[in-house]
Design a protein around this motif. Structure first.
Motif, mmCIF file in Angstrom:
data_model
loop_
_atom_site.group_PDB
_atom_site.id
_atom_site.type_symbol
_atom_site.label_atom_id
_atom_site.label_comp_id
_atom_site.label_asym_id
_atom_site.label_seq_id
_atom_site.Cartn_x
_atom_site.Cartn_y
_atom_site.Cartn_z
ATOM 1 N N THR A 135 0.814 -1.207 0.000
ATOM 2 C CA THR A 135 0.000 0.000 0.000
ATOM 3 C C THR A 135 0.847 1.255 0.000
ATOM 4 O O THR A 135 0.372 2.312 0.367
ATOM 5 N N ASP A 136 2.105 1.176 -0.396
ATOM 6 C CA ASP A 136 2.952 2.350 -0.375
ATOM 7 C C ASP A 136 2.468 3.378 -1.388
ATOM 8 O O ASP A 136 2.321 3.085 -2.559
ATOM 9 N N ALA A 137 2.226 4.597 -0.924
ATOM 10 C CA ALA A 137 1.667 5.631 -1.792
ATOM 11 C C ALA A 137 2.681 6.190 -2.775
ATOM 12 O O ALA A 137 2.333 6.987 -3.626
ATOM 13 N N ARG A 160 6.083 10.859 -3.535
ATOM 14 C CA ARG A 160 5.095 11.193 -2.525
ATOM 15 C C ARG A 160 5.065 10.114 -1.458
ATOM 16 O O ARG A 160 5.345 8.953 -1.737
ATOM 17 N N GLY A 161 4.734 10.487 -0.233
ATOM 18 C CA GLY A 161 4.597 9.509 0.828
ATOM 19 C C GLY A 161 5.915 9.207 1.524
ATOM 20 O O GLY A 161 6.958 9.801 1.232
ATOM 21 N N TYR A 219 -3.349 17.059 -6.858
ATOM 22 C CA TYR A 219 -3.358 15.663 -6.460
ATOM 23 C C TYR A 219 -2.256 15.366 -5.456
ATOM 24 O O TYR A 219 -2.430 14.557 -4.538
ATOM 25 N N LEU A 220 -1.109 15.999 -5.620
ATOM 26 C CA LEU A 220 -0.016 15.766 -4.680
ATOM 27 C C LEU A 220 -0.347 16.298 -3.294
ATOM 28 O O LEU A 220 0.055 15.722 -2.286
ATOM 29 N N THR A 221 -1.082 17.398 -3.219
ATOM 30 C CA THR A 221 -1.458 17.964 -1.930
ATOM 31 C C THR A 221 -2.725 17.341 -1.365
ATOM 32 O O THR A 221 -3.033 17.534 -0.190
ATOM 33 N N ILE A 277 7.069 22.156 -3.247
ATOM 34 C CA ILE A 277 8.274 21.480 -2.762
ATOM 35 C C ILE A 277 7.861 20.395 -1.776
ATOM 36 O O ILE A 277 7.106 20.658 -0.835
ATOM 37 N N TYR A 278 8.371 19.184 -1.964
ATOM 38 C CA TYR A 278 8.002 18.074 -1.094
ATOM 39 C C TYR A 278 9.108 17.028 -1.102
ATOM 40 O O TYR A 278 10.205 17.288 -1.589
ATOM 41 N N ALA A 279 8.855 15.853 -0.528
ATOM 42 C CA ALA A 279 9.838 14.767 -0.430
ATOM 43 C C ALA A 279 11.100 15.255 0.273
ATOM 44 O O ALA A 279 12.226 15.102 -0.232
#
Length: 394
Positions: A54-56, A318-319, A347-349, A367-369
């Motif tokens: 289930t890893d996103a 993501r995740g 979608y990422l947020t 900005i993420y990860a």
């Protein structure tokens, strides 16, 4: 309520109603969600304290069903502040989601290098600022307005940024009203920028592969995980516009087929898709680009389809496993941060799955990860924004 109502200020005018088809799907409407690799967190065989499978961070084509299962959504209030003003303490900016980044300032006069000051041809000169452009998807008017707002083109749509450098991250066609017009503009700007001492370059997105495949292979059957399919069927399903295909000419095809899939610029690793599938094509930037070019030159419909399928995967950064995936690409190809398009920021947020009835709020790049990835697809196809931003965004 239109985007102009939500975002007062020098907003691009919209060239038509934006459809809400914003994630790519396989023919017959099925979502392609492959099993994650064995070495990814949450995969079978990994420690049992993680939910199995289930890893996103690993998904093929995504979709609302997958996002609802793996990405909780929190409420968002409707901001009223212009995105071209300094951020205030609005509720939307205080939510738990990692913050988006306001677009950088327009190019300044100090950044411009007028032609009379350029060194002779063949001699090195000062390097101009670096900009990236997210997914356009045929929205030519919005693209011209966004480039003009950043000072990159004049009121007539011609290059006005001197030695500035611009990279388009791919996906020029499909869903919007004038994909060929977008391609023509980018080709024009590439020539004008080179004459001014700068450059305008572009990456190949998954929709370039799909568009070229629809032209070359049409209804020829290909083997898909959803059953027998064709490029034309998939292209139409994903927003293909017949008038774009009718206007496609030989010089467009030659230009599109030569686009690189990956590039490194100012320590930024530029990709179209937020996927680790690039690693399957080579362990260097040159090897990846050569593999894609060779495939487009020599291989058949099934090989083209497989490349399209791989480059349409998304959400790798993501995740919980996102920083690991981004770090793997950076360790292989270089750079300190991945900059990509492909997956819309809403979608990422998680905002895209919030049933508010309002257009998504996209103030700028995301900005993420652990700050290893920057998303540039502002969701222009879902009444978001067509993003043009100067790097680095922080």
């Amino acid at each position: 309520m239109t985007p102009e109502d939500r975002f007062p200020g020098p907003e691009p005018h919209h060239s038509g109603r934006h459809p809400h088809q914003d994630l790519d799907v396989l023919p017959y409407g099925s979502y392609y969600e492959p099993n994650p690799p064995a070495d990814y967190p949450g995969s079978p065989g990994e420690p049992q304290d993680r939910p199995t499978g289930t890893d996103a961070t690993y998904s093929g084509y995504g979709g609302a069903r997958y996002l609802e299962q793996h990405w909780p959504v929190t409420g968002h209030s409707t901001p009223t502040q212009s995105i071209f003003q300094a951020p205030g303490p609005s509720a939307a900016m205080q939510r738990e989601d990692p913050p988006t980044i306001e677009l950088g300032p327009p190019i300044s006069e100090d950044d411009l290098r007028p032609a009379p000051q350029l060194p002779p041809v063949g001699e090195p000169g000062p390097v101009g600022p670096l900009y990236v452009v997210g997914d356009v998807h045929g929205y030519l008017d919005e693209l011209l307005a966004a480039l003009h707002q950043q000072g990159l083109v004049d009121a007539e749509g011609h290059w006005s940024a001197g030695r500035a450098r611009v990279w388009f991250l791919g996906d020029f066609t499909d869903r919007g009203p004038d994909g060929i017009g977008v391609i023509d503009l980018v080709m024009q700007l590439a020539a004008e920028a080179a004459a001014a001492g700068g450059y305008c370059r572009a990456l190949m997105g998954n929709h370039e592969l799909l568009f070229l495949g629809a032209h070359r292979y049409g209804d020829e059957p290909v083997q898909s995980t959803a059953g027998t399919a064709s490029f034309r069927a998939a292209w139409l399903l994903n927003g293909g516009q017949q008038h774009d295909l009718d206007r496609l000419q030989g010089h467009h095809i030659s230009w599109l087929k030569r686009l690189p899939a990956i590039a490194l610029e100012d320590d930024h690793l530029l990709l179209h898709s937020d996927t680790t599938a690039y690693l399957e094509f080579g362990d260097s930037i040159a090897a990846v680009n050569d593999a894609v070019h060779n495939l487009l030159s020599d291989e058949g419909a099934d090989e083209w389809w497989d490349a399209f399928r791989r480059f349409t995967k998304r959400f790798a950064f993501r995740g919980p496993g996102g920083p690991m995936a981004a770090g793997e690409l950076l360790a292989t190809y270089g750079g300190h941060r991945v900059v990509h398009g492909h997956s819309p920021i809403p979608y990422l947020t998680g905002e895209a799955t919030a049933d508010t009835g309002e257009p998504p709020y996209v103030p700028g790049p995301y900005i993420y990860a652990d700050e290893l990835a920057v998303a540039m697809d502002g969701g222009v196809t879902m009444e978001g924004r067509l993003l043009v931003a100067r790097l680095p965004v922080d």
